[in-house]
Design a protein around this motif. Structure first.
Motif, PDB file in Angstrom:
ATOM      1  N   CYS A  67       0.856  -1.185   0.000  1.00  0.00           N
ATOM      2  CA  CYS A  67       0.000   0.000   0.000  1.00  0.00           C
ATOM      3  C   CYS A  67       0.891   1.235   0.000  1.00  0.00           C
ATOM      4  N   PRO A  68       0.714   2.157  -0.950  1.00  0.00           N
ATOM      5  CA  PRO A  68       1.561   3.347  -0.995  1.00  0.00           C
ATOM      6  C   PRO A  68       1.259   4.339   0.134  1.00  0.00           C
ATOM      7  N   ASP A  73       2.887  -4.374   3.457  1.00  0.00           N
ATOM      8  CA  ASP A  73       2.686  -5.428   2.472  1.00  0.00           C
ATOM      9  C   ASP A  73       1.496  -6.270   2.924  1.00  0.00           C
ATOM     10  N   LYS A  74       0.508  -6.420   2.037  1.00  0.00           N
ATOM     11  CA  LYS A  74      -0.730  -7.113   2.379  1.00  0.00           C
ATOM     12  C   LYS A  74      -1.189  -7.988   1.212  1.00  0.00           C
ATOM     13  N   HIS A  75      -2.047  -8.977   1.538  1.00  0.00           N
ATOM     14  CA  HIS A  75      -2.644  -9.805   0.485  1.00  0.00           C
ATOM     15  C   HIS A  75      -3.474  -8.937  -0.450  1.00  0.00           C
ATOM     16  N   VAL A  76      -3.543  -9.319  -1.708  1.00  0.00           N
ATOM     17  CA  VAL A  76      -4.320  -8.543  -2.682  1.00  0.00           C
ATOM     18  C   VAL A  76      -5.790  -8.444  -2.287  1.00  0.00           C
ATOM     19  N   THR A  77      -6.302  -9.401  -1.512  1.00  0.00           N
ATOM     20  CA  THR A  77      -7.700  -9.358  -1.082  1.00  0.00           C
ATOM     21  C   THR A  77      -7.960  -8.236  -0.085  1.00  0.00           C
ATOM     22  N   GLU A  78      -6.919  -7.628   0.472  1.00  0.00           N
ATOM     23  CA  GLU A  78      -7.084  -6.508   1.399  1.00  0.00           C
ATOM     24  C   GLU A  78      -7.104  -5.161   0.675  1.00  0.00           C
ATOM     25  N   ASP A  91      -6.625  -2.284 -10.597  1.00  0.00           N
ATOM     26  CA  ASP A  91      -6.833  -2.557  -9.185  1.00  0.00           C
ATOM     27  C   ASP A  91      -6.800  -1.280  -8.341  1.00  0.00           C
ATOM     28  N   GLN A  92      -7.207  -1.408  -7.087  1.00  0.00           N
ATOM     29  CA  GLN A  92      -7.092  -0.308  -6.132  1.00  0.00           C
ATOM     30  C   GLN A  92      -5.654  -0.267  -5.649  1.00  0.00           C
ATOM     31  N   LYS A  97      -8.201  -0.381   4.430  1.00  0.00           N
ATOM     32  CA  LYS A  97      -8.086   0.399   5.673  1.00  0.00           C
ATOM     33  C   LYS A  97      -7.703   1.845   5.369  1.00  0.00           C
ATOM     34  N   CYS A  98      -6.720   2.048   4.512  1.00  0.00           N
ATOM     35  CA  CYS A  98      -6.303   3.414   4.157  1.00  0.00           C
ATOM     36  C   CYS A  98      -7.381   4.136   3.349  1.00  0.00           C
TER      37      CYS A  98
END
Length: 102
Positions: A67-68, A73-78, A91-92, A97-98
């Protein structure tokens, strides 16, 4: 957005596998297949020609994105399942959360 492999990157990536081996490739999975690995943050296109951004690895189950905003670093499902539409579906880039903190 659900990403479909293979992912074709904008430029060559250096895939670092868990066993210490390294592979240079323009796509994931590389020659060694779907094995746990990391690589430098990279953008590209999935097999459905959807734009994918900020990919950094694979944990054996799912692709991992950074996430920038929070730099985690997170799973793509997040990152939410609904892709944005610009000149094509993509993609987003920020995690849910952000994105929810706006």
């Amino acid at each position: 957005m659900i990403m479909k492999t293979p992912i074709n990157f904008d430029s060559i990536i250096h895939i670092r596998y868990e066993d210490g081996s390294i592979e240079d490739s323009f796509s994931f999975p590389g020659i060694q297949g779907l094995k746990k690995c990391t690589f430098n943050k990279m953008n590209g296109y999935d097999s459905n020609n959807n734009r994918v951004t900020n990919l950094v690895g694979y944990d054996g189950r799912e692709l991992i994105k950074r996430c920038p905003c929070c730099m985690c670093d997170k799973h793509v499902t997040e990152f939410g399942y609904n892709g944005r539409i610009t000149n094509r579906k993509r993609d987003q880039s920020q995690c849910t959360k952000c994105r929810g903190s706006y």
